[in-house]
Structure formats: C-alpha cells, structure tokens
Scaffold this motif. Structure first.
Motif, PDB file in Angstrom:
ATOM      1  N   UNK A 190      31.428  56.838  48.093  1.00 57.79           N
ATOM      2  CA  UNK A 190      31.877  55.658  48.826  1.00 57.79           C
ATOM      3  C   UNK A 190      32.291  54.556  47.857  1.00 57.79           C
ATOM      4  N   UNK A 191      33.238  53.751  48.311  1.00 57.90           N
ATOM      5  CA  UNK A 191      33.668  52.565  47.580  1.00 57.90           C
ATOM      6  C   UNK A 191      33.842  51.423  48.562  1.00 57.90           C
ATOM      7  N   UNK A 192      33.252  50.276  48.251  1.00 57.11           N
ATOM      8  CA  UNK A 192      33.447  49.063  49.025  1.00 57.11           C
ATOM      9  C   UNK A 192      34.109  48.050  48.086  1.00 57.11           C
ATOM     10  N   UNK A 193      35.266  47.534  48.495  1.00 54.79           N
ATOM     11  CA  UNK A 193      36.079  46.742  47.587  1.00 54.79           C
ATOM     12  C   UNK A 193      35.743  45.254  47.627  1.00 54.79           C
ATOM     13  N   UNK A 194      35.923  44.628  46.458  1.00 53.53           N
ATOM     14  CA  UNK A 194      35.693  43.187  46.331  1.00 53.53           C
ATOM     15  C   UNK A 194      36.601  42.645  45.234  1.00 53.53           C
ATOM     16  N   UNK A 195      37.307  41.567  45.522  1.00 50.95           N
ATOM     17  CA  UNK A 195      38.046  40.833  44.494  1.00 50.95           C
ATOM     18  C   UNK A 195      37.608  39.382  44.539  1.00 50.95           C
ATOM     19  N   UNK A 196      37.744  38.705  43.413  1.00 52.40           N
ATOM     20  CA  UNK A 196      37.195  37.350  43.307  1.00 52.40           C
ATOM     21  C   UNK A 196      38.191  36.435  42.603  1.00 52.40           C
ATOM     22  N   UNK A 197      37.900  35.147  42.718  1.00 51.06           N
ATOM     23  CA  UNK A 197      38.683  34.139  42.009  1.00 51.06           C
ATOM     24  C   UNK A 197      37.748  33.016  41.581  1.00 51.06           C
ATOM     25  N   UNK A 198      37.683  32.775  40.263  1.00 51.64           N
ATOM     26  CA  UNK A 198      36.909  31.649  39.720  1.00 51.64           C
ATOM     27  C   UNK A 198      37.668  31.054  38.557  1.00 51.64           C
ATOM     28  N   UNK A 199      37.339  29.826  38.225  1.00 53.01           N
ATOM     29  CA  UNK A 199      38.001  29.177  37.096  1.00 53.01           C
ATOM     30  C   UNK A 199      37.397  29.615  35.779  1.00 53.01           C
ATOM     31  N   UNK A 200      36.074  29.765  35.752  1.00 51.07           N
ATOM     32  CA  UNK A 200      35.382  30.112  34.527  1.00 51.07           C
ATOM     33  C   UNK A 200      34.953  31.563  34.508  1.00 51.07           C
ATOM     34  N   UNK A 201      33.863  31.833  33.818  1.00 51.90           N
ATOM     35  CA  UNK A 201      33.335  33.199  33.758  1.00 51.90           C
ATOM     36  C   UNK A 201      32.652  33.563  35.073  1.00 51.90           C
ATOM     37  N   UNK A 202      32.952  34.735  35.608  1.00 48.25           N
ATOM     38  CA  UNK A 202      32.351  35.110  36.905  1.00 48.25           C
ATOM     39  C   UNK A 202      30.977  35.744  36.750  1.00 48.25           C
ATOM     40  N   UNK A 203      30.062  35.300  37.600  1.00 50.32           N
ATOM     41  CA  UNK A 203      28.814  36.000  37.813  1.00 50.32           C
ATOM     42  C   UNK A 203      28.954  36.652  39.186  1.00 50.32           C
TER      43      UNK A 203
END
Lengths: 114, 117
Positions: free
Chosen positions: A19-32
């Motif tokens: 299984x794969x559950x997708x996630x994309x993100x957007x941040x200005x700095x380093x992502x946690x």
C-alpha cells in the motif's frame, strides 16, 4: 505559510498487497514531517516522523515513509497490508525554521479488503 | 503510562449556549495543544501552551473561544456562545520537552465530540 496535500480521499487495497498513501507538502524552511493514524472514536496515534538524515523512515506496525525533497513528498508505505490497517491516515508538516505549529492534511481513508 | 485524558467524550448543546472541555496531558509533558477537527478534515491547531504560557493562539477565534492552563498541567477550552459551525471533535494533545536538536511527536487524547443544534 505551510501546507499539506493528501490527494486521495480513499485508497483501496487487497490484504497482502503493498500500500501507498500519498502526501506532498509546502514549507519555507526545513520540513519536519509526520504520519498519524486515526481509528474510529479514538485520537490520533503517531506512526513515524522525518526530521533529518536517512530519507527512508521506519515506524510502527510495519509502516515506512520516504522523504523526497525534490518532489516535496512524504508517501506512507507498507509492503503487505492487513485488514486491521483500515483507518484514517493523516500527514502533517512543521516548518523547522519557524515555530512549532503542526499543519495536517485532510486525511486519506485506507480500506484493506480480505 | 497513562495517556492524554479528555472529558466529556460527547456534548450536545444548542447554539448560543456555552460549553467547556477539559484535558489532562501525560505527566511531565510541558507542551499542550488544542485542535479542532471538523468532519472530513484534518485537525486544525487552535492554541498551544508551553507550561502555563501561550505559545501560539493565532488560529483561535478569540471572540468566542478561550483556553487556560493556569497551573501548567491540565487545561480547559471554552466556547461562549457556540455557533452551529463549532460542531466538531476537539482534540487535546501533549508532547514532552525536547532535547537539544530534537523534535518530539504529539500524543493525542480521544477527543470531545461537540454537536451544536
């Protein structure tokens, strides 16, 4: 501003299949980055997190996630799904360079069929 | 160890009434969070406390929502007066102090499901 997108409202998979559950993100700095799971009438449970280091993170219940900086993604994966994995999964991001606020995606419902 | 405790688990009120939710975090956890989770959405942070001080309340509707953590342990979230759109699950979470360079996950309680009629 930081944001998270989970493009699939629901993922269906047969028991025993990967299984794969997708996630994309957007941040200005380093992502946690974090993954949480929510079972009916229960609070969110922590699965795994990426802070720094190895791009492949291993977590609870056999789940793992791969951090991909160029694609700004953090997809959740498991080699062999169980019926008991059926639940609501949330991806979350925190900007490592700006405060402590955790921003969650809208969630993906995982349905594992026997 | 005991988890994050919340009460009540369910609450039904009419619009314009007041309601309060209580949260007791995991012992030793300095940071406490209140989230609002509307049906079909992810949790949204309302307020974050570090001990008894507010760290972030930028998304708290301060005209009707208030929260306190007077002794730096348990916390109360209040809505006065409630609106129909406040119907949601209110989640409390806590996290332990971070070591230098560390980032800790949050531990969530079971939530309080509020229905405003």
């Amino acid at each position: 501003a930081q944001s998270v997108a989970q493009p699939e409202d629901q993922v269906n998979v047969a028991e025993g299949n990967p299984l794969t559950v997708k996630c994309t993100y957007s941040v200005s700095g380093n992502p946690y980055l974090f993954w949480y799971v929510q079972y009916p009438n229960r609070g969110l449970q922590f699965l795994l997190k990426y802070i720094t280091g190895d791009n492949l993170v291993k977590g609870s219940y056999g789940f793992e996630a791969e951090f991909n900086k160029s694609q700004t993604s953090f997809h959740l994966k498991k080699p062999s799904a169980l019926v008991s994995d059926s639940a609501l999964y949330f991806c979350a991001v925190r900007d490592g360079n700006a405060g402590n606020m955790l921003t969650f995606g809208g969630g993906t419902r995982l349905m594992v069929k026997p | 160890e005991a988890g994050v405790a919340q009460s009540p688990r369910y609450k039904i009120i009419e619009k314009r009434q007041s309601v309060a939710f209580w949260c007791n975090p995991i012992s030793g956890h300095a940071t406490l969070y209140w989230y609002q989770q509307i049906l079909g959405q992810g949790p949204k942070l309302l307020i974050q406390f570090q001990n008894n001080g507010v760290v972030d309340d930028s998304q708290l509707p301060k005209d009707r929502f208030s929260a306190e953590r007077l002794k730096g342990v348990d916390s109360t979230l209040k809505i006065q007066p409630a609106k129909l759109e406040d119907s949601a699950v209110y989640l409390c979470a806590s996290s332990p102090p971070s070591l230098a360079g560390g980032v800790n996950e949050q531990f969530f309680g079971p939530g309080t499901r509020l229905t405003v009629l």
